[in-house]
Design a protein around this motif. Structure first.
Motif, PDB file in Angstrom:
ATOM      1  N   PHE A 198      61.503 -71.604 -39.897  1.00 37.09           N
ATOM      2  CA  PHE A 198      60.958 -72.578 -40.273  1.00 37.09           C
ATOM      3  C   PHE A 198      61.023 -73.445 -38.465  1.00 37.09           C
ATOM      4  CE2 PHE A 198      62.950 -73.553 -44.423  1.00 37.09           C
ATOM      5  CZ  PHE A 198      61.735 -73.825 -44.845  1.00 37.09           C
ATOM      6  N   SER A 199      61.715 -72.661 -37.825  1.00 45.50           N
ATOM      7  CA  SER A 199      61.522 -73.302 -36.717  1.00 45.50           C
ATOM      8  C   SER A 199      60.187 -72.564 -35.969  1.00 45.50           C
ATOM      9  CB  SER A 199      62.539 -72.295 -35.264  1.00 45.50           C
ATOM     10  OG  SER A 199      62.727 -70.955 -35.319  1.00 45.50           O
ATOM     11  N   ARG A 200      59.431 -71.561 -36.452  1.00 50.30           N
ATOM     12  CA  ARG A 200      58.108 -71.016 -36.056  1.00 50.30           C
ATOM     13  C   ARG A 200      56.835 -71.671 -36.473  1.00 50.30           C
ATOM     14  NH1 ARG A 200      58.726 -65.009 -35.856  1.00 50.30           N
ATOM     15  NH2 ARG A 200      59.615 -64.364 -34.136  1.00 50.30           N
ATOM     16  N   LYS A 209      66.121 -76.729 -44.531  1.00 52.93           N
ATOM     17  CA  LYS A 209      64.646 -77.177 -44.665  1.00 52.93           C
ATOM     18  C   LYS A 209      64.014 -78.998 -44.868  1.00 52.93           C
ATOM     19  CE  LYS A 209      60.281 -77.263 -47.496  1.00 52.93           C
ATOM     20  NZ  LYS A 209      60.082 -77.861 -49.132  1.00 52.93           N
ATOM     21  N   SER A 210      65.405 -79.282 -44.485  1.00 54.40           N
ATOM     22  CA  SER A 210      65.089 -80.847 -44.032  1.00 54.40           C
ATOM     23  C   SER A 210      64.255 -80.824 -42.510  1.00 54.40           C
ATOM     24  CB  SER A 210      66.890 -81.909 -43.917  1.00 54.40           C
ATOM     25  OG  SER A 210      67.019 -82.647 -43.530  1.00 54.40           O
ATOM     26  N   GLU A 211      64.339 -82.080 -42.205  1.00 53.42           N
ATOM     27  CA  GLU A 211      63.239 -82.505 -40.830  1.00 53.42           C
ATOM     28  C   GLU A 211      64.789 -82.969 -39.911  1.00 53.42           C
ATOM     29  OE1 GLU A 211      59.849 -85.226 -41.240  1.00 53.42           O
ATOM     30  OE2 GLU A 211      59.385 -83.922 -42.602  1.00 53.42           O
ATOM     31  N   GLU A 212      65.380 -83.077 -40.980  1.00 52.40           N
ATOM     32  CA  GLU A 212      66.753 -83.464 -39.508  1.00 52.40           C
ATOM     33  C   GLU A 212      67.601 -82.815 -39.315  1.00 52.40           C
ATOM     34  OE1 GLU A 212      66.408 -84.930 -43.151  1.00 52.40           O
ATOM     35  OE2 GLU A 212      65.741 -87.165 -41.835  1.00 52.40           O
ATOM     36  N   CYS A 213      66.962 -80.604 -39.627  1.00 53.94           N
ATOM     37  CA  CYS A 213      67.824 -79.828 -39.394  1.00 53.94           C
ATOM     38  C   CYS A 213      67.275 -79.291 -37.968  1.00 53.94           C
ATOM     39  CB  CYS A 213      67.706 -79.022 -40.270  1.00 53.94           C
ATOM     40  SG  CYS A 213      68.518 -76.936 -39.801  1.00 53.94           S
ATOM     41  N   LYS A 214      67.989 -79.228 -36.482  1.00 48.63           N
ATOM     42  CA  LYS A 214      67.486 -79.029 -35.817  1.00 48.63           C
ATOM     43  C   LYS A 214      68.094 -77.549 -35.166  1.00 48.63           C
ATOM     44  CE  LYS A 214      65.679 -82.680 -35.543  1.00 48.63           C
ATOM     45  NZ  LYS A 214      64.273 -83.079 -35.726  1.00 48.63           N
ATOM     46  N   GLY A 215      68.401 -76.699 -35.917  1.00 49.82           N
ATOM     47  CA  GLY A 215      68.963 -76.039 -35.701  1.00 49.82           C
ATOM     48  C   GLY A 215      70.275 -75.220 -37.012  1.00 49.82           C
ATOM     49  N   THR A 216      71.245 -74.506 -36.330  1.00 46.28           N
ATOM     50  CA  THR A 216      71.987 -73.631 -37.142  1.00 46.28           C
ATOM     51  C   THR A 216      72.946 -72.458 -36.297  1.00 46.28           C
ATOM     52  OG1 THR A 216      70.789 -71.556 -37.539  1.00 46.28           O
ATOM     53  CG2 THR A 216      70.941 -72.684 -39.703  1.00 46.28           C
ATOM     54  N   ALA A 217      73.833 -72.152 -36.380  1.00 49.14           N
ATOM     55  CA  ALA A 217      75.304 -71.189 -35.810  1.00 49.14           C
ATOM     56  C   ALA A 217      75.485 -70.665 -36.250  1.00 49.14           C
ATOM     57  CB  ALA A 217      75.659 -72.237 -35.690  1.00 49.14           C
ATOM     58  N   MET A 218      76.195 -69.594 -36.573  1.00 53.90           N
ATOM     59  CA  MET A 218      76.422 -68.571 -37.155  1.00 53.90           C
ATOM     60  C   MET A 218      77.548 -68.155 -36.234  1.00 53.90           C
ATOM     61  SD  MET A 218      75.696 -65.053 -38.878  1.00 53.90           S
ATOM     62  CE  MET A 218      74.022 -66.187 -39.777  1.00 53.90           C
ATOM     63  N   ILE A 219      79.139 -68.345 -36.785  1.00 56.67           N
ATOM     64  CA  ILE A 219      80.074 -67.374 -36.198  1.00 56.67           C
ATOM     65  C   ILE A 219      80.298 -66.053 -36.523  1.00 56.67           C
ATOM     66  CG2 ILE A 219      82.666 -67.128 -35.929  1.00 56.67           C
ATOM     67  CD1 ILE A 219      82.635 -70.517 -37.008  1.00 56.67           C
ATOM     68  N   ILE A 220      80.225 -65.014 -35.346  1.00 59.52           N
ATOM     69  CA  ILE A 220      80.160 -63.546 -35.142  1.00 59.52           C
ATOM     70  C   ILE A 220      81.610 -63.036 -34.801  1.00 59.52           C
ATOM     71  CG2 ILE A 220      78.786 -61.733 -34.135  1.00 59.52           C
ATOM     72  CD1 ILE A 220      77.193 -63.401 -36.598  1.00 59.52           C
ATOM     73  N   ASP A 221      81.876 -62.197 -35.822  1.00 56.40           N
ATOM     74  CA  ASP A 221      83.114 -61.951 -35.407  1.00 56.40           C
ATOM     75  C   ASP A 221      82.693 -59.968 -34.386  1.00 56.40           C
ATOM     76  OD1 ASP A 221      81.923 -60.144 -37.167  1.00 56.40           O
ATOM     77  OD2 ASP A 221      83.985 -59.934 -38.560  1.00 56.40           O
ATOM     78  N   GLU A 222      83.632 -58.840 -34.266  1.00 62.29           N
ATOM     79  CA  GLU A 222      83.040 -57.860 -33.851  1.00 62.29           C
ATOM     80  C   GLU A 222      82.528 -56.402 -34.250  1.00 62.29           C
ATOM     81  OE1 GLU A 222      87.113 -55.256 -32.995  1.00 62.29           O
ATOM     82  OE2 GLU A 222      87.694 -56.958 -33.829  1.00 62.29           O
ATOM     83  N   PHE A 223      82.850 -57.366 -35.502  1.00 60.09           N
ATOM     84  CA  PHE A 223      81.509 -56.003 -36.795  1.00 60.09           C
ATOM     85  C   PHE A 223      80.701 -56.742 -37.114  1.00 60.09           C
ATOM     86  CE2 PHE A 223      86.170 -55.364 -36.734  1.00 60.09           C
ATOM     87  CZ  PHE A 223      86.875 -54.088 -36.652  1.00 60.09           C
ATOM     88  N   VAL A 224      80.444 -57.978 -36.472  1.00 60.09           N
ATOM     89  CA  VAL A 224      78.724 -58.484 -37.288  1.00 60.09           C
ATOM     90  C   VAL A 224      78.851 -59.050 -38.769  1.00 60.09           C
ATOM     91  CG1 VAL A 224      76.858 -59.125 -36.730  1.00 60.09           C
ATOM     92  CG2 VAL A 224      77.800 -57.468 -35.030  1.00 60.09           C
ATOM     93  N   MET A 225      80.386 -59.036 -38.977  1.00 61.80           N
ATOM     94  CA  MET A 225      80.199 -59.127 -40.235  1.00 61.80           C
ATOM     95  C   MET A 225      79.505 -59.831 -41.145  1.00 61.80           C
ATOM     96  SD  MET A 225      81.677 -56.433 -41.889  1.00 61.80           S
ATOM     97  CE  MET A 225      82.808 -56.866 -43.357  1.00 61.80           C
ATOM     98  N   PRO A 226      79.400 -61.347 -41.369  1.00 62.80           N
ATOM     99  CA  PRO A 226      78.082 -62.423 -40.965  1.00 62.80           C
ATOM    100  C   PRO A 226      76.404 -61.500 -41.937  1.00 62.80           C
ATOM    101  CG  PRO A 226      79.617 -63.152 -39.634  1.00 62.80           C
ATOM    102  CD  PRO A 226      79.940 -61.736 -39.988  1.00 62.80           C
ATOM    103  N   LEU A 227      76.235 -60.774 -40.941  1.00 63.83           N
ATOM    104  CA  LEU A 227      75.254 -60.468 -41.038  1.00 63.83           C
ATOM    105  C   LEU A 227      75.247 -58.953 -42.676  1.00 63.83           C
ATOM    106  CD1 LEU A 227      73.650 -60.821 -37.453  1.00 63.83           C
ATOM    107  CD2 LEU A 227      73.156 -61.848 -39.478  1.00 63.83           C
TER     108      LEU A 227
END
Length: 79
Positions: A75-77, A42-60
Motif C-alpha cells: 500500500f505504501s508503494r 487499507k484504510s486511507e487513514e493508515c499512515k504506517g505500521t510498527a512492529m516490536i521485534i525481539d532478538e529472535f525476530v519471532m514476529p516474522l
C-alpha cells in the motif's frame, strides 16, 4: 502546533483489537479482504505500521505479521 499533532492521531493495535471469542468473524469469515488486519492497513487513514521485534525476530515467523508487513509495503508503494 506541531507538538499537538499526536493528539489527533489514532492507533489500531491488532493484539488488543481482535476479539478472541469471535476469531472467525474478526478474520473476515474466510475472506481475508474482510479481516480487521487488512481493513486497517487499507484504510486511507493508515499512515504506517510498527512492529516490536525481539532478538529472535519471532514476529516474522507468524503468518499474520508477514501479511501485515507485505500489505504495508504494497500500500505504501501504490499510493
Amino acid at each position: 502546533s506541531h507538538q499537538d499533532v499526536w493528539t489527533e492521531s489514532g492507533y489500531w493495535v491488532c493484539t488488543i483489537s481482535n476479539s478472541q471469542w469471535h476469531v472467525r468473524e474478526e478474520l473476515g469469515d474466510g475472506d481475508w479482504r474482510e479481516s480487521s488486519f487488512y481493513r486497517a492497513l487499507k484504510s486511507e487513514e493508515c499512515k504506517g505500521t510498527a512492529m516490536i521485534i525481539d532478538e529472535f525476530v519471532m514476529p516474522l515467523q507468524r503468518i499474520w505479521c508477514l501479511f501485515e508487513v507485505y500489505h504495508t509495503i504494497h500500500f505504501s508503494r501504490s499510493g
